[in-house]
Design an enzyme around this catalytic site. Structure first.
Site, PDB file in Angstrom:
ATOM      1  N   SER B 129       0.836  -1.199   0.000  1.00  0.00           N
ATOM      2  CA  SER B 129       0.000   0.000   0.000  1.00  0.00           C
ATOM      3  C   SER B 129       0.876   1.257   0.000  1.00  0.00           C
ATOM      4  O   SER B 129       1.663   1.434  -0.926  1.00  0.00           O
ATOM      5  CB  SER B 129      -0.964  -0.067   1.188  1.00  0.00           C
ATOM      6  N   HIS B 171      -4.306  -0.553  -4.010  1.00  0.00           N
ATOM      7  CA  HIS B 171      -5.748  -0.786  -3.807  1.00  0.00           C
ATOM      8  C   HIS B 171      -6.476  -0.434  -5.106  1.00  0.00           C
ATOM      9  O   HIS B 171      -7.487   0.263  -5.097  1.00  0.00           O
ATOM     10  CB  HIS B 171      -6.304   0.090  -2.667  1.00  0.00           C
ATOM     11  N   GLU B 198      -5.316  -5.161  -4.693  1.00  0.00           N
ATOM     12  CA  GLU B 198      -5.072  -5.730  -3.367  1.00  0.00           C
ATOM     13  C   GLU B 198      -4.663  -7.208  -3.482  1.00  0.00           C
ATOM     14  O   GLU B 198      -5.036  -7.897  -4.419  1.00  0.00           O
ATOM     15  CB  GLU B 198      -6.325  -5.595  -2.498  1.00  0.00           C
TER      16      GLU B 198
END
Lengths: 276, 276
Positions: B129, B171, B198
């Site tokens: 992330s 994401h 993800e």
């Protein structure tokens, strides 16, 4: 591209109905303005009064007449009185709802024939959401949203055939549908994918020029150089798709479906808005 | 492409931590398996125990050591003991959170220098992330999600510079970030955009080959032929961007950053999974 003669106004759904109504008034103007006779096909919707709001709007926008072509069974779709509304129209509008309802109810009927005939004769045909998707020969039938291409994202079925060689998806950025549009194109990269945002329209001319109007943009998927492994593997696994060419086209810009390129870049519309 | 010597494992967030842990175990293996000494940098997170879960996981996956490099101020980032953990590591892992926390806390410090040095020496650096976004020289700093390219979608700032010439978003399909990645690339089409789903990782080798593993796919934006009007107009208006080349790369396929093309197509991984 083998499109019939008249322009198609493919709207991504949720077009403005209460403020400046830029897209709907453009359609009324194309249909003849004060002499426009508009036929409204609410078949995509299962709501009984889906067409009534558009009757009011088109009249407020100055159309001479706006009539609902109420078809709830395939039997209705042979009704001579309804066929005559289409034959007499100078503009045809399909509401949103479920595009399978339109194709299942109208496919192969006299109403569908009359619509195609009017389109060939130059009458503008507009559709919003489901009413936009159903215009093409092969349409998106359903499937999940989400950005990663997977086979299960896309189900296709035959549409009304007012235009070949494109496939139209709507509510595009709002429902995150890039993956499913690219997947659909990967099944047959001869198709060009059009992903239309809400309150945005692609006006597809008989010459293959697409003009974009409205608040969002139109994503165009050109698969001519594409390679993929969509033909192998399992439905729920992501597929690899290489060399997809995409174009984001916003108001004031035009795209040429034959040349597959942006031909006009916005100028005035920007300057005009900035001045407001 | 000017990447340092070691591989980068850019993870799109929400990687599996409790079942097969395919991505995290691949990282441990690359870091040396049973002799791996892993330095965990939890700085992106404002939660005090963000690193602790990864300590447990990396030990369960067989690493020799897994230590948290706890940096909460720029002063900490000069701590000789912490610098030595990095210098002694065979693998570096950055957690998720806010990538600005990492760049603001570590940028220009001895810790950042030590990380870059270990990467040059061949040590694998992984990040999930925010920890993935911060790897590049120019990174996404924030901005809204949503599919239509608009200038306000993208804010950029300087990252850790472990790799030039790419910009990493994460994401990706889950947060519908195609528009903002394409917009970032339109600012300087010399960059290649990587949008990572993800539980999916792009393993970027020193030779510029990207291998994809995990449940989703990596969207690669190649702007080399791109044209846009991003330089004119207003922040909230959609921009027109033409001729963007994109590639969706799923597990088992590889992408060559130098050639900008998919070089390997999945074979065994599909067959293996289908047999399960």
């Amino acid at each position: 591209l083998r499109q019939r003669q008249g322009p198609l106004i493919a709207i991504g759904g949720a077009e403005d109905k209460f403020r400046d109504r830029a897209i709907l008034s453009r359609f009324v103007e194309m249909a003849g303005g004060a002499s426009a006779r508009i036929a409204i096909i609410p078949t995509a919707s299962s709501l009984p009064d889906a067409g009534q709001l558009y009757v009011s709007i088109f009249k407020e926008l100055g159309a001479a007449t706006a009539e609902i072509v109420a078809i709830d069974t395939r039997h209705d779709a042979a009704d001579q009185r309804l066929v005559e509304i289409i034959e007499d129209s100078t503009g045809i509008f399909m509401t949103g709802g479920n595009q399978i309802r339109i194709s299942a109810m109208l496919g192969g009927t006299r109403i569908a024939e009359a619509m195609a005939a009017r389109s060939r004769e130059g009458v503008p045909v507009a559709g919003t959401s489901a009413g936009a998707s159903v215009m093409s020969s092969v349409m998106i039938a359903g499937g999940r949203s989400g950005g990663t291409p997977k086979r299960q994202l896309a189900r296709m079925s035959p549409g009304l055939g007012l235009i070949d060689s494109v496939i139209i998806d709507q509510h595009f950025r709002e429902r995150n549908r890039v993956g499913r549009l690219v997947t659909m194109v990967s099944y047959n990269p001869g198709l060009i994918g059009l992903g239309i945002d809400e309150d945005t329209a692609a006006i597809i001319g008989a010459d293959g020029m697409i003009e974009v109007i409205g608040r969002g943009s139109v994503l165009i998927v050109d698969g001519a150089s594409m390679a993929s492994d969509v033909h192998s593997g399992l439905d729920r696994q992501p597929v690899t798709i290489s060399d997809v060419k995409i174009h984001f086209v916003a108001e004031g810009s035009c795209f040429d479906l034959e040349q597959r390129t942006v031909t006009t870049w916005r100028k005035e519309s920007r300057a005009r808005r900035a001045a407001q």
